[in-house]
Each structure stands twice: as structure tokens, then as C-alpha cells.
Write an enzyme that holds these catalytic residues in place. Structure first.
Site, PDB file in Angstrom:
ATOM      1  N   ARG A 195       0.853  -1.208   0.000  1.00 25.72           N
ATOM      2  CA  ARG A 195       0.000   0.000   0.000  1.00 25.72           C
ATOM      3  C   ARG A 195       0.881   1.248   0.000  1.00 25.72           C
ATOM      4  NH1 ARG A 195      -1.518  -0.120   6.440  1.00 25.72           N
ATOM      5  NH2 ARG A 195      -0.047   1.540   6.986  1.00 25.72           N
ATOM      6  N   ASN A 274       8.396  10.347  27.083  1.00 25.79           N
ATOM      7  CA  ASN A 274       7.263   9.407  27.207  1.00 25.79           C
ATOM      8  C   ASN A 274       7.445   8.146  26.388  1.00 25.79           C
ATOM      9  OD1 ASN A 274       5.942  11.424  28.657  1.00 25.79           O
ATOM     10  ND2 ASN A 274       5.131  12.349  26.788  1.00 25.79           N
ATOM     11  N   TYR A 328      12.026   7.848  15.009  1.00 25.15           N
ATOM     12  CA  TYR A 328      11.861   7.871  13.550  1.00 25.15           C
ATOM     13  C   TYR A 328      12.946   8.736  12.896  1.00 25.15           C
ATOM     14  CZ  TYR A 328       9.275   8.388   9.122  1.00 25.15           C
ATOM     15  OH  TYR A 328       8.899   8.389   7.793  1.00 25.15           O
TER      16      TYR A 328
HETATM   17  N1  LIG Z   1       3.788   9.279   4.084  1.00 18.10           N
HETATM   18  C1  LIG Z   1       4.698  10.202   4.316  1.00 18.10           C
HETATM   19  O1  LIG Z   1       4.390  11.381   4.374  1.00 18.10           O
HETATM   20  C2  LIG Z   1       6.149   9.817   4.486  1.00 18.10           C
HETATM   21  C3  LIG Z   1       7.042  10.850   4.741  1.00 18.10           C
HETATM   22  C4  LIG Z   1       8.383  10.539   4.874  1.00 18.10           C
HETATM   23  C5  LIG Z   1       8.809   9.241   4.756  1.00 18.10           C
HETATM   24  N2  LIG Z   1       7.907   8.255   4.537  1.00 18.10           N
HETATM   25  C6  LIG Z   1       8.445   6.896   4.422  1.00 18.10           C
HETATM   26  O2  LIG Z   1       7.984   6.286   3.222  1.00 18.10           O
HETATM   27  C7  LIG Z   1       7.819   4.885   3.415  1.00 18.10           C
HETATM   28  C8  LIG Z   1       6.420   4.471   3.039  1.00 18.10           C
HETATM   29  O3  LIG Z   1       5.504   5.204   3.835  1.00 18.10           O
HETATM   30  P1  LIG Z   1       3.910   5.130   3.650  1.00 18.10           P
HETATM   31  O4  LIG Z   1       3.393   6.459   4.021  1.00 18.10           O
HETATM   32  O5  LIG Z   1       3.573   4.559   2.327  1.00 18.10           O
HETATM   33  O6  LIG Z   1       3.571   4.116   4.836  1.00 18.10           O
HETATM   34  P2  LIG Z   1       2.409   3.039   4.969  1.00 18.10           P
HETATM   35  O7  LIG Z   1       2.279   2.779   6.423  1.00 18.10           O
HETATM   36  O8  LIG Z   1       1.205   3.421   4.188  1.00 18.10           O
HETATM   37  O9  LIG Z   1       3.060   1.754   4.243  1.00 18.10           O
HETATM   38  C9  LIG Z   1       4.190   1.109   4.777  1.00 18.10           C
HETATM   39  C10 LIG Z   1       4.187  -0.342   4.299  1.00 18.10           C
HETATM   40  O10 LIG Z   1       5.343  -0.977   4.885  1.00 18.10           O
HETATM   41  C11 LIG Z   1       4.944  -2.243   5.369  1.00 18.10           C
HETATM   42  N3  LIG Z   1       5.823  -2.676   6.454  1.00 18.10           N
HETATM   43  C12 LIG Z   1       5.916  -2.157   7.698  1.00 18.10           C
HETATM   44  N4  LIG Z   1       6.783  -2.869   8.435  1.00 18.10           N
HETATM   45  C13 LIG Z   1       7.254  -3.850   7.635  1.00 18.10           C
HETATM   46  C14 LIG Z   1       8.176  -4.907   7.825  1.00 18.10           C
HETATM   47  N5  LIG Z   1       8.761  -5.111   9.009  1.00 18.10           N
HETATM   48  N6  LIG Z   1       8.445  -5.755   6.804  1.00 18.10           N
HETATM   49  C15 LIG Z   1       7.827  -5.568   5.608  1.00 18.10           C
HETATM   50  N7  LIG Z   1       6.942  -4.582   5.361  1.00 18.10           N
HETATM   51  C16 LIG Z   1       6.658  -3.732   6.369  1.00 18.10           C
HETATM   52  C17 LIG Z   1       3.516  -2.037   5.885  1.00 18.10           C
HETATM   53  O11 LIG Z   1       2.817  -3.266   6.017  1.00 18.10           O
HETATM   54  C18 LIG Z   1       2.953  -1.122   4.788  1.00 18.10           C
HETATM   55  O12 LIG Z   1       2.386  -1.853   3.734  1.00 18.10           O
HETATM   56  C19 LIG Z   1       8.187   4.620   4.872  1.00 18.10           C
HETATM   57  O13 LIG Z   1       9.554   4.237   4.965  1.00 18.10           O
HETATM   58  C20 LIG Z   1       7.984   5.960   5.533  1.00 18.10           C
HETATM   59  O14 LIG Z   1       8.750   6.108   6.697  1.00 18.10           O
HETATM   60  C21 LIG Z   1       6.590   8.501   4.402  1.00 18.10           C
END
Ligand SMILES: NC(=O)c1ccc[n+]([C@@H]2O[C@H](COP(=O)([O-])OP(=O)(O)OC[C@H]3O[C@@H](n4cnc5c(N)ncnc54)[C@H](O)[C@@H]3O)[C@@H](O)[C@H]2O)c1
Length: 423
Positions: A195, A274, A328
């Protein structure tokens, strides 16, 4: 999540009200689609600092200013002279790309003015408005930076602004690729791809011809399988924190990997005072230790093919810091460190590159869970006054994964609309 403010401020009453109240007026961004593969507006205007300018098209879609030869403060006046008359005319959602040279450690005047271009480009990015972006590319060989310029001069880079990108790696031997499907014949593994951003990355790499392996935790297997089926790839149900994750990936992809995208990531926000130890360790384990372990295992197994690409996912929270995200922020800054250290030595002799994308506020389930006021602030506090979409990160990943992007190595490229967070 739909951005209602963006829709409202585009209507006549919305425009009137937001202008009267001095509120942000985000412009809808032009993104790539098969129907709109190019920027809107006239031809790209190519200028060179210090040389006479050709007469500009009415409303150029982009301006590329070659400032690689600027070595002193007078040369900076040429930068002003070149862009001052044309900046207003650049089309909405257009681009300004400044080309600079690497800083010369033996010439502090050259280094000063080439660094000055950074402050110039970032400042222009903050004032230019109308969905237009400004980026600086440092290069040594224009041909080697071709794929980078193509990306920046296309709607694929809609949410990339205020960046300084070094495309200074050794120019590669000419690589043959199909421009419409540059990743054809290549295999890409995307972690956390069931996703959000990962799913968009998988789709975009598949669009570019890659055979995609959609990896996600067993709980998300159903979604991963559906996506993989749609993309003609395969799914791999695996938690990347498992001790044997790297080995299992290598076994599953016995023919080797061309593009490895470390996208899986989680947040467990709390202020440090926390934060229990388990919230700390779960974030560090998924976002950093898992990335380090799988990378090491895949490199040790020789699973990455020559010309391979590793793209990791950092975050602006890691670059700038963010309250409530010490875990994070640490994990994502760690990703940037991994990239910078591994890039020059990893498999540089085999044309392997290691880069990171650092998303800002991207509209996903992760950010939909953020409390309303913080979410609204996150969306607006950037030069484009809106959140990015998963596809913006995906397109940036696809550029870094491109077979002709070998000169870009060790970069952490923010996809953040030039967020005010540590911009
Ligand atoms: N959404 C944002 O604004 C944003 C901003 C900065 C960075 N990010 C980074 O982008 C990446 C994707 O973020 P997103 O918003 O699509 O998050 P999301 O939570 O929608 O999707 C993350 C996906 O990673 C999978 N996942 C989590 N832990 C896992 C594991 N141990 N093994 C395999 N899969 C695992 C989850 O099941 C999920 O499908 C992440 O690394 C996040 O930190 C997102």
C-alpha cells in the site's frame, strides 16, 4: 485523503477568500500521465550565464541556466541578468533548472560562488509560486546528467523543488534501453509495497518495464498479491526484520535483483520523555536495522546485478528533526548515513548506485493518521503549499533506478515540495 483546501482555493470564491485573508494559494500540480507526458507551455529555454540570451518563447515550460562556468561574484551577476527578464514568463507548473559545477577545493572563489547558486536556487524556489519548481544540478559531464535533466524537465518531478542534486559520478558507458520501458528485462524488489508509497513505487517501476516483486508483512499478503497480479509480478510475504529476511529474498530472487527499493517503514511517535523502549526499538528495527541487514545479506550473496540500483527511503523528519519523532528521525537520518557511506564503495566498480528519497508530507494512510491541525500545517508548510502524492516519490525512485542514472550516486533527494522543515 483528499485535500479539500486545494480544491476550494481553486474555485472563484475560494481564490477571492484566500487572497483577502492572505492564506496559501496552492496551484494544482501537473503530474505525468500518458495523456500529459510533457510540461505545459512553450519550448524549454536554454541559457548560459555570461552569454547572449536567445529570444524566449512566449511562456517557456522551463528554463535551464548553465552556470557551470561561473567562478566569481561578477559571474553571479550574469545569473541574475539571465533569469531576471524571463522568470515571470515561465509557465505554471514549469521548471527552472540551474546547472552548477562541483565546488573546487583548490579555489575558494569558485567554491563560494558555486555554493551561492544553492542559496539562489532555494530562495527562488520559495518565491516563484504557481506550482513552479527550482532545482540545482551539479554536474561534470552534461551527457551523464541527461536522465536527471529529463526527469527534472518533466511532470514526473512535480513535487521535487529546492533540491541540490549531484550528478557527478563517473559517466557510464552508453547503456541501451527502451525510452518507454527503460527497466524492461530488469527485476525490482520493493519492500512495504502492499500500500501507500511502496505500492506506487511498484506500479511506476512496472510501468517502466520492470518485473516487480511486492514484499510486505504476512498480514498484508492479500493486498500484496492483488497488486502483484495486476502488475504481472509476484508477491513475497516477509517481515524485513526477520533474521533471515535477506537470505529468503536472495533465495526467492535467485536470478538476481536490479533494483532494490527499501521502502517499508513505520512510525511510533512519542516525545522522548514518554517513549518506552519498545516504541524506540520497533522503529529502529524496521526502518534502519532491517535495511542494513537485508542490504548486507543481499550484497554478501552477490544478489545485486551489475548496474544495480539501491534506493532507500529516508524522510525530511530525519534530515531536519521533528518533535515526537526521535526514534523515527534517528532511523531515517541513519538511512541517509548508510547511503552516503555505501555509495562510493558498495559496488561502484560494477555501476551500482545507492541513493535515498526523503519524502516530506505525502498523502498516505501514515499521514492521514496525523491529528488534523498538524496534518494541515504539514500540508501547507512548503513552497507548493500542498502535500505530495505517493506517485511523486515513485517517480523520483524510478529516475534513480533508471539505467542511465549512474552518475547520481550517494544522493539524498527530498520529495517535499521544498518543505520549510530544514529546507
Ligand atoms: N507518508 C509520508 O508522508 C512519508 C514521509 C516521509 C517518509 N515516509 C516513508 O515512506 C515509506 C512508506 O511510507 P507510507 O506512508 O507509504 O507508509 P504506509 O504505512 O502506508 O506503508 C508502509 C508499508 O510498509 C509495510 N511494512 C511495515 N513494516 C514492515 C516490515 N517489518 N516488513 C515488511 N513490510 C513492512 C507495511 O505493512 C505497509 O504496507 C516509509 O519508509 C515511511 O517512513 C513517508
Amino acid at each position: 485523503m483528499s485535500d479539500r483546501y486545494l480544491s476550494f482555493s481553486g474555485t472563484a470564491p475560494g481564490r477571492f477568500l484566500t487572497r483577502r485573508l492572505g492564506l496559501p494559494q496552492p496551484a494544482p500540480l501537473r503530474r505525468w500521465s500518458p495523456e500529459h507526458p510533457a510540461l505545459a507551455g512553450g519550448e524549454v529555454l536554454h541559457l548560459t550565464a555570461g552569454k547572449p540570451a536567445p529570444s524566449p518563447a512566449d511562456s517557456p515550460s522551463a528554463v535551464v541556466l548553465d552556470a557551470t562556468g561561473v567562478r566569481d561574484v561578477d559571474g553571479l551577476a550574469d545569473v541574475h541578468a539571465a533569469l531576471h527578464p524571463v522568470v515571470r514568463s515561465v509557465a505554471a507548473s514549469g521548471r527552472i533548472v540551474v546547472l552548477g559545477a562541483p565546488l573546487d577545493p583548490a579555489d575558494h572563489h569558485q567554491a563560494a560562488v558555486q555554493q551561492a547558486l544553492e542559496g539562489f536556487a532555494r530562495s527562488l524556489g520559495k518565491e516563484i509560486g504557481r506550482g513552479r519548481t527550482v532545482n540545482l544540478v551539479r554536474l561534470t559531464d552534461r551527457a551523464a546528467a541527461e536522465s536527471t535533466l529529463r526527469f527534472l524537465l518533466s511532470p514526473k518531478s512535480a513535487y521535487v523543488s529546492g533540491q541540490v542534486i549531484e550528478a557527478t559520478g563517473a559517466p557510464e558507458q552508453a547503456v541501451a534501453f527502451d525510452p518507454d520501458r527503460p527497466l524492461a528485462g530488469r527485476t525490482a524488489l520493493v519492500t512495504g509495497a502492499a500500500r501507500g508509497i511502496g505500492a506506487a513505487v511498484a506500479e511506476t517501476l512496472a510501468r517502466d518495464g520492470a518485473r516487480v516483486v511486492v514484499l510486505d508483512v504476512p498480514q498484508a499478503e492479500e493486498d500484496a498479491r492483488k497488486l502483484a497480479e495486476r502488475l504481472g509480478g509476484s508477491a513475497l510475504a516477509l517481515d524485513i526484520t526477520a533474521a533471515d529476511a535477506g537470505g529468503r529474498i536472495a533465495a526467492e530472487l535467485a536470478d538476481g535483483i536490479d533494483v532494490l527499493v527499501h521502502n517499508a517503514g513505520i512510525t511510533r511517535d512519542r516525545r522522548l520523555a514518554n517513549m518506552p523502549a519498545d516504541r524506540w526499538s520497533s522503529v529502529l528495527d524496521v526502518n534502519l536495522a532491517g535495511v542494513l541487514r537485508t542490504t548486507d545479506a543481499l550484497l554478501a550473496a552477490g544478489a545485486l546485478r551489475p548496474g544495480g540500483r539501491i534506493v532507500a527511503t529516508a524522510s525530511i523528519a530525519g534530515l531536519a528533526g521533528n518533535a515526537g519523532q526521535t526514534n523515527y528521525g534517528a532511523s531515517k537520518a541513519g538511512v541517509a548515513g548508510l547511503v552516503r557511506s555505501l555509495a562510493p564503495r558498495a559496488l561502484a566498480g560494477h555501476g551500482v548506485t545507492v541513493n535515498a528519497v526523503a519524502p516530506g508530507f505525502i498523502e498516505t494512510r501514515m499521514t492521514a493518521a496525523v491529528p488534523l491541525l498538524i496534518r494541515e500545517a504539514g500540508r501547507r508548510m512548503n513552497s507548493l503549499a500542498q502535500g505530495g502524492l505517493p506517485v511523486d516519490v515513485a517517480e523520483t525512485t524510478a529516475w534513480l533506478a533508471h539505467p542511465a542514472s549512474g552518475a547520481v550516486n550517494g544522493q539524498v533527494v527530498r520529495v517535499c515540495g521544498q518543505s520549510l522543515l530544514g529546507a
